[in-house]
Scaffold this motif. Structure first.
Motif, PDB file in Angstrom:
ATOM      1  N   ALA A   1      46.151  45.093  34.090  1.00 44.66           N
ATOM      2  CA  ALA A   1      46.630  43.850  33.478  1.00 44.66           C
ATOM      3  C   ALA A   1      46.806  42.760  34.528  1.00 44.66           C
ATOM      4  CB  ALA A   1      47.943  44.109  32.748  1.00 44.66           C
ATOM      5  N   ILE A   2      47.282  43.143  35.739  1.00 44.13           N
ATOM      6  CA  ILE A   2      47.455  42.147  36.802  1.00 44.13           C
ATOM      7  C   ILE A   2      46.108  41.522  37.153  1.00 44.13           C
ATOM      8  CG2 ILE A   2      48.123  41.809  39.215  1.00 44.13           C
ATOM      9  CD1 ILE A   2      50.171  44.020  38.859  1.00 44.13           C
ATOM     10  N   ALA A   3      45.098  42.392  37.347  1.00 49.01           N
ATOM     11  CA  ALA A   3      43.762  41.880  37.669  1.00 49.01           C
ATOM     12  C   ALA A   3      43.267  40.969  36.544  1.00 49.01           C
ATOM     13  CB  ALA A   3      42.798  43.035  37.896  1.00 49.01           C
ATOM     14  N   GLY A   4      43.504  41.374  35.281  1.00 48.09           N
ATOM     15  CA  GLY A   4      43.068  40.574  34.143  1.00 48.09           C
ATOM     16  C   GLY A   4      43.723  39.208  34.113  1.00 48.09           C
ATOM     17  N   THR A   5      45.048  39.160  34.429  1.00 49.67           N
ATOM     18  CA  THR A   5      45.762  37.888  34.403  1.00 49.67           C
ATOM     19  C   THR A   5      45.251  36.932  35.483  1.00 49.67           C
ATOM     20  OG1 THR A   5      47.667  39.226  33.848  1.00 49.67           O
ATOM     21  CG2 THR A   5      48.065  36.885  34.233  1.00 49.67           C
ATOM     22  N   VAL A   6      44.997  37.477  36.679  1.00 50.91           N
ATOM     23  CA  VAL A   6      44.487  36.617  37.752  1.00 50.91           C
ATOM     24  C   VAL A   6      43.127  36.065  37.351  1.00 50.91           C
ATOM     25  CG1 VAL A   6      43.894  36.484  40.202  1.00 50.91           C
ATOM     26  CG2 VAL A   6      45.765  37.950  39.473  1.00 50.91           C
ATOM     27  N   LEU A   7      42.304  36.904  36.682  1.00 45.18           N
ATOM     28  CA  LEU A   7      40.985  36.446  36.220  1.00 45.18           C
ATOM     29  C   LEU A   7      41.136  35.306  35.222  1.00 45.18           C
ATOM     30  CD1 LEU A   7      38.665  39.493  35.497  1.00 45.18           C
ATOM     31  CD2 LEU A   7      38.362  37.668  37.163  1.00 45.18           C
ATOM     32  N   ALA A   8      42.136  35.449  34.305  1.00 49.76           N
ATOM     33  CA  ALA A   8      42.302  34.453  33.254  1.00 49.76           C
ATOM     34  C   ALA A   8      42.864  33.139  33.807  1.00 49.76           C
ATOM     35  CB  ALA A   8      43.213  35.004  32.159  1.00 49.76           C
ATOM     36  N   ASN A   9      43.735  33.237  34.831  1.00 52.25           N
ATOM     37  CA  ASN A   9      44.332  32.019  35.419  1.00 52.25           C
ATOM     38  C   ASN A   9      44.008  31.953  36.908  1.00 52.25           C
ATOM     39  OD1 ASN A   9      45.944  31.646  32.927  1.00 52.25           O
ATOM     40  ND2 ASN A   9      46.990  33.463  33.726  1.00 52.25           N
ATOM     41  N   PRO A  10      42.796  31.473  37.258  1.00 54.86           N
ATOM     42  CA  PRO A  10      42.416  31.458  38.682  1.00 54.86           C
ATOM     43  C   PRO A  10      43.352  30.595  39.523  1.00 54.86           C
ATOM     44  CG  PRO A  10      40.574  30.843  37.265  1.00 54.86           C
ATOM     45  CD  PRO A  10      41.768  30.926  36.396  1.00 54.86           C
ATOM     46  N   ALA A  11      44.038  29.623  38.894  1.00 54.83           N
ATOM     47  CA  ALA A  11      44.929  28.742  39.653  1.00 54.83           C
ATOM     48  C   ALA A  11      46.053  29.551  40.294  1.00 54.83           C
ATOM     49  CB  ALA A  11      45.508  27.671  38.744  1.00 54.83           C
ATOM     50  N   ASN A  12      46.470  30.642  39.603  1.00 55.88           N
ATOM     51  CA  ASN A  12      47.522  31.498  40.161  1.00 55.88           C
ATOM     52  C   ASN A  12      47.153  32.025  41.541  1.00 55.88           C
ATOM     53  OD1 ASN A  12      49.172  31.284  38.053  1.00 55.88           O
ATOM     54  ND2 ASN A  12      48.764  33.310  37.175  1.00 55.88           N
ATOM     55  N   ALA A  13      45.854  32.340  41.705  1.00 60.73           N
ATOM     56  CA  ALA A  13      45.419  33.059  42.900  1.00 60.73           C
ATOM     57  C   ALA A  13      45.609  32.252  44.171  1.00 60.73           C
ATOM     58  CB  ALA A  13      43.962  33.461  42.762  1.00 60.73           C
ATOM     59  N   ILE A  14      45.647  30.899  44.044  1.00 64.99           N
ATOM     60  CA  ILE A  14      45.853  30.117  45.255  1.00 64.99           C
ATOM     61  C   ILE A  14      47.282  29.592  45.345  1.00 64.99           C
ATOM     62  CG2 ILE A  14      43.468  29.471  45.825  1.00 64.99           C
ATOM     63  CD1 ILE A  14      43.979  26.917  44.150  1.00 64.99           C
ATOM     64  N   GLY A  15      48.132  30.002  44.390  1.00 61.19           N
ATOM     65  CA  GLY A  15      49.540  29.599  44.430  1.00 61.19           C
ATOM     66  C   GLY A  15      50.257  30.257  45.595  1.00 61.19           C
ATOM     67  N   PRO A  16      51.463  29.735  45.933  1.00 59.09           N
ATOM     68  CA  PRO A  16      52.201  30.289  47.076  1.00 59.09           C
ATOM     69  C   PRO A  16      52.553  31.756  46.879  1.00 59.09           C
ATOM     70  CG  PRO A  16      53.572  28.772  45.805  1.00 59.09           C
ATOM     71  CD  PRO A  16      52.175  28.634  45.290  1.00 59.09           C
ATOM     72  N   GLY A  17      52.868  32.154  45.635  1.00 57.26           N
ATOM     73  CA  GLY A  17      53.234  33.546  45.380  1.00 57.26           C
ATOM     74  C   GLY A  17      52.130  34.492  45.820  1.00 57.26           C
ATOM     75  N   HIS A  18      50.886  34.192  45.415  1.00 64.25           N
ATOM     76  CA  HIS A  18      49.768  35.064  45.741  1.00 64.25           C
ATOM     77  C   HIS A  18      49.426  35.034  47.224  1.00 64.25           C
ATOM     78  CE1 HIS A  18      47.823  36.478  41.879  1.00 64.25           C
ATOM     79  NE2 HIS A  18      49.021  36.061  41.575  1.00 64.25           N
ATOM     80  N   ALA A  19      49.427  33.840  47.802  1.00 63.99           N
ATOM     81  CA  ALA A  19      49.038  33.707  49.207  1.00 63.99           C
ATOM     82  C   ALA A  19      50.009  34.494  50.092  1.00 63.99           C
ATOM     83  CB  ALA A  19      49.002  32.235  49.612  1.00 63.99           C
TER      84      ALA A  19
END
Lengths: 175, 313
Positions: free
Chosen positions: B160-178
Motif C-alpha cells: 500500500a505504501i508503494a501504491g500511495t507513492v505511485l498515486a501521489n508522486p509529489a509526496n516522494a520529493i516532500g521533506p518527509g520522504h527525503a
C-alpha cells in the motif's frame, strides 16, 4: 572527485601471470580429484605463519593487491580456518607453532589443501638445527605443493596455489 | 491465486539474485581499485563450494549453534517474502506488514549474535556485542524511516505504501520522504555490514562485526549464513527502491506489466549496487566508537521525517 579522476587515469594495472616460474614448484603428492572438482574456482585461503622471518609474508601481502589480483582466480583470504579450503604455510615450524599449526589443520573442514611457501617451509633454511625449530612443515601437517624461493615472488606463490588446484595443467588451464 | 504465484516467484527471484548483487558490487569495487576482479558469478561458485564442504564444529558448541543458521535463514526468507519486488499486490500483506518485517530482521540478528556467542570464542563474543550495539540503534531507525512513509499513506502495508507513492508522486520529493530516505540509507549500510560501519572484505578480526560472529561456522552452515546476508542486503536495496521510488512496479497482475517491472527492478538494483560500490571506495571505515554518532544522526533524521510526515498529512 579527484580520487575518481585518478582511478579513471590509472585504469586496470593487473598483470598476466608470467609463463615460467622463477623458482621450482613441486607437487608433493597426488591431489584428490574430488577436492579439485569441488574447489574449482572458489577457494578460501588461510595464511599460517609457522615461524617465518616475514619475508614470505611481505610477498603474500602482494597477492590481493591490484598487480597480482588473486581475486581474478577466485581466491580470497579468510579470517578463520573454519572458512578455509587451503592453508598457506610459511617458515620453519617453531616449537611454539607446531601445535597451533596442527590445530589449524584439524580446524579446517575437508577437503583441504596445504601449500608450503618458501625454502624454510621445506628445509628449515638457515634456521635448520636451531633448538627453537620443530622441523619442516611436512613433519607437522601433510603438504600438497611446495613453492621454493627465499622469498618466492607473488607470481610464484599464485602459480603454486593454482598448481595445487590443478589449474595450471595445459589441458585444464582456466583463464 | 495469481497473486500468490507471483509472490512466490518474487521470493525466488530475490533469493536467486542476492548472490549476484554481492558479486556485482565486488566486481565494481575491484574495477575501481584497478584490479580485474572476480566475475559477477563468483558468489554462486563460493556458495556451491561451501555447501559441498564438510563441517567442523567446536566441542563447546551447544544446540543454539546448530539452530542459529536455520533461524537466520528462515527469518530472512520470511522477511524477503513480505517485500514487494515486482508488484504492489502482496498476498503476504495479510500475514505481515512493516512491523513484521522489522521483527523478522531483528530475530535473525539476535540468533546470529547468539550463534556467535555460543562456542565461547573471544572473537565471536566480541562480534556479537558489537552487532547488538549497532542493531539496537539501526532497527528503530529503519522502522521509523518506513513509518514516515506509512504515516503519509495511512497504512503499514508495504504494498500500500508503494501504491500511495505511485498515486501521489509529489509526496516522494516532500521533506518527509527525503529525510526518511537519508535515514534509511545510513541504517541500511549498518544493518548489512557495509562501509563505513563494517568492512565486508576485512580479514582483521579486531575490526570486524558481522564476520566475527560467523568465524566458527563452516560448510553448509556458513553457506546458509552467507546467503542470508546477501539476501538481507538485496532485500533492503529492493525495499529502498520500491518504497522511495516505486515507479515501474506493476500495479496489475498481467504478463506485460510484470515483465516490465522485473526489468525495472533489475535496473534499480544495478544503480543502487553501483552507488554502494562507489561509496565504499570513497569512504574509510569509521572508528567503532564513532559509529553510534552516525547512527544517532540517522535516527534523528528518521524522527524528523516521521514528524514532518505526521504534520503534513
Amino acid at each position: 572527485m579527484r580520487l575518481f579522476s585518478k582511478i579513471a587515469r590509472t585504469g586496470i594495472v593487473t598483470e598476466a601471470l608470467p609463463d615460467q616460474p622463477e623458482n621450482p614448484i613441486t607437487l608433493a603428492r597426488q591431489i584428490d580429484e574430488r577436492a579439485r572438482a569441488l574447489l574449482g574456482r572458489a577457494v578460501a585461503i588461510r595464511e599460517v605463519d609457522a615461524g617465518s622471518c616475514n619475508g614470505c609474508e611481505v610477498e603474500i601481502a602482494g597477492l590481493p593487491g591490484p598487480v597480482y589480483d588473486m581475486e581474478r582466480f577466485g581466491l580470497h583470504f579468510v579470517a578463520s580456518p573454519r572458512h578455509a579450503d587451503l592453508l598457506l604455510v610459511t617458515g620453519p615450524v617453531t616449537r611454539n607453532m607446531a601445535v597451533p599449526l596442527r590445530k589449524t589443520y584439524e580446524a579446517t573442514p575437508d577437503p583441504k589443501l596445504v601449500v608450503a611457501v618458501g625454502d624454510c617451509a621445506r628445509t628449515c633454511g638457515v634456521f635448520a638445527g636451531s633448538y627453537a625449530v620443530a622441523g619442516p612443515v611436512d613433519t607437522i601437517v601433510p603438504v600438497d605443493v611446495y613453492v621454493d624461493g627465499c622469498p618466492p615472488s607473488p607470481a610464484d606463490i599464485l602459480r603454486g596455489i593454482l598448481t595445487a588446484l590443478g589449474r595450471l595443467d595445459p589441458s585444464r588451464e582456466g583463464r | 491465486m495469481a497473486a500468490l504465484l507471483l509472490a512466490a516467484a518474487e521470493l525466488v527471484l530475490l533469493m536467486a539474485l542476492a548472490p549476484g548483487v554481492v558479486g556485482y558490487t565486488r566486481w565494481v569495487k575491484a574495477r575501481l581499485q584497478g584490479r580485474r576482479g572476480a566475475g559477477v558469478l563468483q558468489p554462486y561458485r563460493e556458495l556451491r563450494k561451501t555447501f559441498g564442504k564438510s563441517m567442523v564444529i567446536a566441542d563447546s558448541a551447544s544446540w543454539i549453534f546448530h539452530l542459529a543458521p536455520w533461524v537466520v535463514t528462515a527469518s530472512t526468507v520470511a522477511a524477503a517474502a513480505l517485500v514487494p519486488v515486482v508488484s504492489v499486490h502482496q498476498p503476504a500483506d495479510q500475514l505481515g506488514d512493516l512491523f513484521a518485517l522489522m521483527a523478522l530482521l531483528i530475530l535473525g540478528t539476535v540468533f546470529l549474535a547468539l550463534g556467535g556467542l555460543d562456542p565461547g570464542t573471544a572473537f565471536g563474543g566480541m562480534g556479537s556485542s558489537r552487532e547488538m550495539t549497532v542493531a539496537a540503534l539501526t532497527e528503530p531507525t529503519l522502522a521509523i524511516a518506513v513509518l514516515a512513509l506509512a504515516l503519509t499513506s495511512g497504512s503499514t502495508s508495504l504494498g500500500a505504501i508503494a501504491g500511495t507513492v505511485l498515486a501521489n508522486p509529489a509526496n516522494a520529493i516532500g521533506p518527509g520522504h527525503a529525510l526518511a530516505f537519508a535515514a534509511f540509507l545510513i541504517a541500511m549500510l549498518a544493518e548489512t555490514g557495509r562501509l563505513p560501519i563494517d568492512n565486508p572484505a576485512t580479514h582483521l578480526e579486531l575490526t570486524m562485526i558481522h564476520e566475527a560472529m560467523i568465524l566458527e561456522y563452516s560448510g553448509p552452515y556458513l553457506a546458509l549464513l552467507e546467503w542470508a546476508a546477501a539476501t538481507k542486503l538485496t532485500l533492503l536495496l529492493v525495499l529502498a527502491a520500491n518504497m522511495f521510488a516505486p515507479w515501474g512496479i506493476a500495479t496489475a497482475i498481467e504478463p506485460g506489466a510484470v515483465a516490465r517491472s522485473v526489468g525495472v527492478i533489475l535496473a534499480k538494483l544495478l544503480v543502487l549496487a553501483t552507488l554502494l560500490a562507489v561509496l565504499e571506495t570513497r569512504v574509510a571505515k569509521l572508528r567503532l566508537f564513532r559509529v553510534p554518532e552516525l547512527l544517532a544522526v540517522s535516527f534523528t533524521l528518521a524522527l524528523l521525517a516521521a514528524t514532518s510526515s505526521f504534520f503534513s498529512r
